[in-house]
Scaffold this motif. Sequence first.
Motif, PDB file in Angstrom:
ATOM      1  N   LYS A   1      47.223  28.715  32.395  1.00 40.89           N
ATOM      2  CA  LYS A   1      46.131  28.455  31.453  1.00 40.89           C
ATOM      3  C   LYS A   1      44.859  28.059  32.188  1.00 40.89           C
ATOM      4  N   GLU A   2      44.992  27.221  33.227  1.00 39.71           N
ATOM      5  CA  GLU A   2      43.819  26.812  33.998  1.00 39.71           C
ATOM      6  C   GLU A   2      43.200  27.995  34.734  1.00 39.71           C
ATOM      7  N   CYS A   3      44.042  28.842  35.289  1.00 40.13           N
ATOM      8  CA  CYS A   3      43.529  30.023  36.000  1.00 40.13           C
ATOM      9  C   CYS A   3      42.753  30.938  35.057  1.00 40.13           C
ATOM     10  N   VAL A   4      43.330  31.184  33.894  1.00 39.64           N
ATOM     11  CA  VAL A   4      42.672  32.068  32.933  1.00 39.64           C
ATOM     12  C   VAL A   4      41.367  31.444  32.442  1.00 39.64           C
TER      13      VAL A   4
ATOM     14  N   ASP B   1      40.916  41.584  30.000  1.00 43.80           N
ATOM     15  CA  ASP B   1      41.320  42.316  31.200  1.00 43.80           C
ATOM     16  C   ASP B   1      41.565  41.367  32.369  1.00 43.80           C
ATOM     17  N   ILE B   2      40.657  40.406  32.535  1.00 43.75           N
ATOM     18  CA  ILE B   2      40.817  39.440  33.625  1.00 43.75           C
ATOM     19  C   ILE B   2      42.065  38.591  33.395  1.00 43.75           C
ATOM     20  N   SER B   3      42.302  38.186  32.158  1.00 52.27           N
ATOM     21  CA  SER B   3      43.464  37.362  31.842  1.00 52.27           C
ATOM     22  C   SER B   3      44.761  38.098  32.170  1.00 52.27           C
ATOM     23  N   LEU B   4      44.815  39.390  31.838  1.00 56.48           N
ATOM     24  CA  LEU B   4      46.019  40.165  32.132  1.00 56.48           C
ATOM     25  C   LEU B   4      46.229  40.316  33.631  1.00 56.48           C
TER      26      LEU B   4
ATOM     27  N   GLN C   1      41.001  35.585  44.712  1.00 56.77           N
ATOM     28  CA  GLN C   1      39.960  36.603  44.601  1.00 56.77           C
ATOM     29  C   GLN C   1      39.619  36.893  43.153  1.00 56.77           C
ATOM     30  N   LEU C   2      40.630  36.908  42.301  1.00 54.77           N
ATOM     31  CA  LEU C   2      40.358  37.113  40.875  1.00 54.77           C
ATOM     32  C   LEU C   2      39.559  35.950  40.302  1.00 54.77           C
ATOM     33  N   LEU C   3      39.855  34.735  40.776  1.00 54.36           N
ATOM     34  CA  LEU C   3      39.111  33.560  40.318  1.00 54.36           C
ATOM     35  C   LEU C   3      37.754  33.445  40.982  1.00 54.36           C
ATOM     36  N   GLN C   4      37.562  34.202  42.081  1.00 54.14           N
ATOM     37  CA  GLN C   4      36.303  34.186  42.832  1.00 54.14           C
ATOM     38  C   GLN C   4      36.014  32.792  43.388  1.00 54.14           C
ATOM     39  N   LEU C   5      37.078  32.152  43.913  1.00 57.80           N
ATOM     40  CA  LEU C   5      36.929  30.860  44.568  1.00 57.80           C
ATOM     41  C   LEU C   5      36.495  31.066  46.013  1.00 57.80           C
TER      42      LEU C   5
ATOM     43  N   TYR D   1      40.420  29.381  49.781  1.00 56.02           N
ATOM     44  CA  TYR D   1      41.733  29.846  49.347  1.00 56.02           C
ATOM     45  C   TYR D   1      42.885  29.152  50.078  1.00 56.02           C
ATOM     46  N   LYS D   2      42.599  28.374  51.100  1.00 57.04           N
ATOM     47  CA  LYS D   2      43.663  27.844  51.958  1.00 57.04           C
ATOM     48  C   LYS D   2      44.536  26.838  51.233  1.00 57.04           C
ATOM     49  N   ASP D   3      43.964  26.001  50.378  1.00 50.57           N
ATOM     50  CA  ASP D   3      44.733  24.959  49.694  1.00 50.57           C
ATOM     51  C   ASP D   3      45.108  25.338  48.264  1.00 50.57           C
ATOM     52  N   PHE D   4      44.905  26.581  47.906  1.00 49.57           N
ATOM     53  CA  PHE D   4      45.181  26.993  46.527  1.00 49.57           C
ATOM     54  C   PHE D   4      46.679  27.197  46.334  1.00 49.57           C
ATOM     55  N   ASP D   5      47.163  26.772  45.167  1.00 50.97           N
ATOM     56  CA  ASP D   5      48.567  26.975  44.826  1.00 50.97           C
ATOM     57  C   ASP D   5      48.699  26.971  43.311  1.00 50.97           C
ATOM     58  N   VAL D   6      49.812  27.483  42.829  1.00 55.84           N
ATOM     59  CA  VAL D   6      50.058  27.536  41.387  1.00 55.84           C
ATOM     60  C   VAL D   6      51.278  26.689  41.062  1.00 55.84           C
ATOM     61  N   GLU D   7      51.362  26.327  39.797  1.00 54.26           N
ATOM     62  CA  GLU D   7      52.486  25.514  39.355  1.00 54.26           C
ATOM     63  C   GLU D   7      53.790  26.312  39.412  1.00 54.26           C
ATOM     64  N   ASP D   8      54.867  25.613  39.708  1.00 55.41           N
ATOM     65  CA  ASP D   8      56.191  26.234  39.651  1.00 55.41           C
ATOM     66  C   ASP D   8      56.675  26.206  38.207  1.00 55.41           C
ATOM     67  N   VAL D   9      56.950  27.372  37.668  1.00 55.77           N
ATOM     68  CA  VAL D   9      57.376  27.497  36.277  1.00 55.77           C
ATOM     69  C   VAL D   9      58.857  27.836  36.248  1.00 55.77           C
ATOM     70  N   ASN D  10      59.589  27.104  35.448  1.00 52.37           N
ATOM     71  CA  ASN D  10      61.018  27.364  35.307  1.00 52.37           C
ATOM     72  C   ASN D  10      61.232  28.508  34.318  1.00 52.37           C
TER      73      ASN D  10
END
Length: 448
Positions: A25-28, A130-133, A210-214, A217-226
């Motif tokens: 959700k945060e990424c989108v 489109d970006i969200s997908l 790159q999609l987020l245009q940050l 990128y070195k410290d970027f990570d996403v949540e682990d989803v079960n």
Amino acid sequence: MKKVWIIVFGLGCLGLNAQRKWSLKECVSYAVEHNLQVIQNQYTKKSQDFNLKMARNEYLPTVSANMSNTVSFGQTSFGTGSLRNDRFSNSSNLGADIVIYNNGRLDKNIRKIQFDVEASQYDIEAIKNDISLQIAQQYLTTLLNKEIVKISQSAVENAQKQYDRAKITTQVGTTAQTVLAEAEAALAREKQNLKTAEVNVGRALFAIVQLLQLSDYKDFDVEDVNVPDVLETQLRSADDVLATAFEIQPQIKAAESRIKSAEAQTEVTKTSFWPTLSASVGIGSFYNNLLNTNITGYDTTGRPVNERGFFQQYSDNFGQQAGLSLRVPIFNKGNTKLQVEQSKINESAAKITLEQQKQTIRQNVQKAQFDADANYETYVSAVEAEKSSKLALDFADKSYAAGRTTIYDVNIARNNYANAQGSVAQAKYNYLFSLKLLNFYAGIPLSL
């Protein structure tokens, strides 16, 4: 001491920021807010908003004022001779014009621009979708690669245990040196597979950045989803999804608005066949000053008449005017008729665009439905293959411990099991994305 605590607190905040993991959700949300293409189309929408405001202002009268000053020097012809005429003159006027009748052109033009504004807003929503997908797909790819890392880590641990056991048995002389060499080679292969899986995680995270245009990128990570291990089959049919998608998807709504805009433009163009009635009113005054004399003439008694002052002349010369203007089109080389025909062509083109958008969505939904069915079948078969591979690995381990099989058989069974685990993960995430895509077209927000 205070400065020390400030530094410690600041370093702590940096550490928390570095450890932050982004949810889907945060990424989108971040992407649709900061994406340059979205921002560019928002400016287009704002431009359309101003066009609409200007079209509505056409109902208001046009008011203008002007003032002119003229100075002239020289002789002026007078009968058979001439006289000196050095003059200064000043005039001021205030006027207003308003359209009374033009066969509804102003109203039709407003309606046309309103449809353009709607289409621009739907364009923004389509870009956001489109970006969200793209982010959702890449997010799931990242989760898949992380799961493959876990599988590879488990394979490395098993290979390490196998190597440790082979090292002991070789040292005591119960197994040949080739057994230890093969165990060491198997451990090296599993470590290489683990490193490849970790690199794939970094590559997937970099793609999201790159999609987020940050910028970093070195410290970027996403949540682990079960993600549940047991997935249920998709019950929603493609026809049901399509019926909803045709009603809510922004690219469809944008195409429909552009059809209405093209039809409204045709009506605007047709108003050129009709006359236009305008009204105007105005007030004004003027002042004249003879520079070489202050006498403007003589009265009936022969006494000279002095030039009046500025404000007196403005008061005496004040005048008003009003008028109606009717413009009737008779012949303009047939251009109006051609413009109407051209507008109708634009209507047809807009309708074709709508059909193209529907066809694209139909193909995407049908493909997502086909992929969901196929990926679910693949997932079910992969789960069965994983169970069989696990059972085969257990038998191979027991047989090797009993001395009935070789280490090569164990390594083959371990590789088969690892591949089966990877196939389950791949099928699971492919199926999950197909479900999310179908839900997205059905109007269900993206979530994990």
